[in-house]
Design a protein around this motif. Structure first.
Motif, PDB file in Angstrom:
ATOM      1  N   LYS A   1       1.578   5.313  -0.787  1.00 50.32           N
ATOM      2  CA  LYS A   1       2.381   4.954   0.347  1.00 50.32           C
ATOM      3  C   LYS A   1       3.945   5.190   0.046  1.00 50.32           C
ATOM      4  O   LYS A   1       4.603   5.195  -1.103  1.00 50.32           O
ATOM      5  CB  LYS A   1       2.366   3.279   0.636  1.00 50.32           C
TER       6      LYS A   1
ATOM      7  N   ALA B   1       5.561  -0.063  -2.141  1.00 52.20           N
ATOM      8  CA  ALA B   1       3.945  -0.664  -2.286  1.00 52.20           C
ATOM      9  C   ALA B   1       2.989  -0.176  -3.173  1.00 52.20           C
ATOM     10  O   ALA B   1       3.014   1.142  -3.501  1.00 52.20           O
ATOM     11  CB  ALA B   1       3.262  -0.574  -1.070  1.00 52.20           C
TER      12      ALA B   1
ATOM     13  N   ASN C   1       3.470 -10.185   4.508  1.00 51.56           N
ATOM     14  CA  ASN C   1       3.127  -8.943   3.701  1.00 51.56           C
ATOM     15  C   ASN C   1       1.647  -9.074   4.363  1.00 51.56           C
ATOM     16  O   ASN C   1       0.659  -9.382   3.455  1.00 51.56           O
ATOM     17  CB  ASN C   1       3.177  -8.936   2.524  1.00 51.56           C
TER      18      ASN C   1
ATOM     19  N   LEU D   1      -0.039  -0.802   5.992  1.00 53.19           N
ATOM     20  CA  LEU D   1       1.003  -1.618   5.611  1.00 53.19           C
ATOM     21  C   LEU D   1       1.399  -2.408   6.981  1.00 53.19           C
ATOM     22  O   LEU D   1       1.731  -1.626   7.785  1.00 53.19           O
ATOM     23  CB  LEU D   1       2.064  -0.772   4.948  1.00 53.19           C
TER      24      LEU D   1
ATOM     25  N   ASP E   1       1.734   1.295   8.841  1.00 54.76           N
ATOM     26  CA  ASP E   1       2.376   2.238   7.876  1.00 54.76           C
ATOM     27  C   ASP E   1       3.505   3.285   8.523  1.00 54.76           C
ATOM     28  O   ASP E   1       4.256   3.933   7.928  1.00 54.76           O
ATOM     29  CB  ASP E   1       1.218   3.288   7.439  1.00 54.76           C
TER      30      ASP E   1
ATOM     31  N   SER F   1      -1.057  -6.898   4.065  1.00 53.99           N
ATOM     32  CA  SER F   1      -1.515  -5.580   3.677  1.00 53.99           C
ATOM     33  C   SER F   1      -2.295  -6.074   2.196  1.00 53.99           C
ATOM     34  O   SER F   1      -2.116  -6.982   1.782  1.00 53.99           O
ATOM     35  CB  SER F   1      -0.415  -4.634   3.384  1.00 53.99           C
TER      36      SER F   1
END
Length: 358
Positions: free
Chosen positions: A185, A175, A119, A94, A224, A121
């Motif tokens: 996540k 997520a 975003n 992420l 992350d 990801s």
């Protein structure tokens, strides 16, 4: 406000079509061939209401009235095919960013601003963006919704009158992926303090790989890892600064031979940033950490030849960033010194004692 099935025309380009879906401030326009094209809501104009034919955007604007028989069936909108998610190996981590863009970068005193979410990801995000001011503990939701993978979403446009209510920002999201397996996540909750005076300073807007124009970025999640705020209590800082100024007042000179410090006495060095500096304006977290480490090394060098000398460095408990940095410095530059936790009864849980050895 643009709605699904509205017939729209692009303001800055040729063509248009029917709105198949709306995500935040992004609309997806489907042409006669069934292809979707994303666009910002502010970049399209409605030329026909829901239920009009898909080619209405090609005709001149005009007002028509039509009597519809009661038994005439309403046209059914054609379902837009879902676009496939193009995944990348880097997108499995992420990376989420907030960015503030000035509408007119050369007129910061009068322009409005756009808040945009990146975003970066392979994950969908159930996302909420909130703000509050210093004079309240109540949050205001400014955007919420589903954010698709690998996309930028404009959250809102705001002006200078809104800045007093934006001194604190908060982001929450969960997520996930659709239609396939994925690695779980952790839910994210990030709160940051926003220095709203930066909206008046041109040098606070920088180039960014996600944007073609200068923006003011605010990290939310990087690889992350949620961003952490460097929290400094203003009341404690003021108290510490007053105490430090009091210590700086000249002390009455003592008559006779000055006393020499005994080697078995413990030297105490407080590394809290408010004890070291009177003014923290303009300093980043990295700047403050480097200054604290410089002070640590200064004290160590001053007593490096005093064998057996004990020094207590007060760094606070916090998140342990400063303590880990001190231990790394001791391991690298002072490997023969003895290191242990200082007495928690005298110094609390946030102190480390070093004994000087060759």
């Amino acid at each position: 406000m643009v709605k699904v099935n509205d017939i729209v025309r692009f303001l800055n380009d040729v063509g248009g079509g029917r709105v198949s879906r709306v995500t935040g401030n992004t609309v997806y326009v489907e042409d006669e061939d069934g292809f979707e094209r994303p666009a910002l809501a502010r970049d399209v104009v409605v030329v026909g209401q829901a239920g009009a034919t898909a080619s209405a955007y090609e005709r001149p604007l005009q007002v028509k009235s039509k009597l519809v028989e009661p038994d005439e069936p309403a046209p059914k909108p054609k379902a837009a095919p879902a676009l496939p998610v193009v995944e990348t190996p880097e997108g499995e981590q992420l990376n989420v960013l907030l960015a503030y863009e000035a509408k007119e970068i050369k007129h910061l005193n009068t322009t409005t601003f756009f808040a945009t979410l990146v975003n970066d990801s392979n994950y969908f995000l159930y996302f909420t963006y909130m703000t509050r001011g210093d004079d309240t503990d109540q949050w205001t939701t400014r955007f919420h919704g589903l954010v698709e993978p690998n996309i930028q979403v404009e959250l809102e446009e705001f002006g200078h009158n809104d800045l007093n209510g934006m001194t604190h920002i908060a982001v929450q999201f969960v997520a996930f992926k659709q239609g396939k397996g994925f690695k779980l996540k952790n839910p994210v909750m990030v709160e940051q303090r926003l220095d709203v005076t930066k909206f008046y300073k041109l040098h606070c807007f920088h180039s960014n790989p996600y944007f073609d124009v200068p923006v003011m970025p605010v990290e939310v999640v990087t690889n992350d890892r949620p961003a952490r705020q460097w929290v400094i209590d203003s009341s404690e800082m003021e108290h510490a600064m007053r105490a430090k100024r009091q210590e700086r007042k000249p002390k009455p000179q003592q008559h006779g031979k000055p006393q020499q410090q005994r080697r078995d006495e413990i030297i105490v060095q407080d590394l809290h940033i408010a004890e070291l500096l009177d003014d923290l304006r303009g300093l980043s977290n990295a700047d403050m950490l480097n200054y604290q480490l410089d002070k640590f090394n200064e004290v160590m060098r001053a007593h490096s030849n005093h064998l057996g000398q004990r020094i207590v460095f007060i760094h606070g408990k916090g998140e342990g960033v400063l303590r880990r940095a001190i231990l790394e410095e001791l391991k690298r530059h002072y490997p023969h010194c003895q290191v242990q936790d200082a007495s928690f009864k005298e110094y609390g849980f946030g102190a480390t004692q070093v004994t000087i050895h060759r």
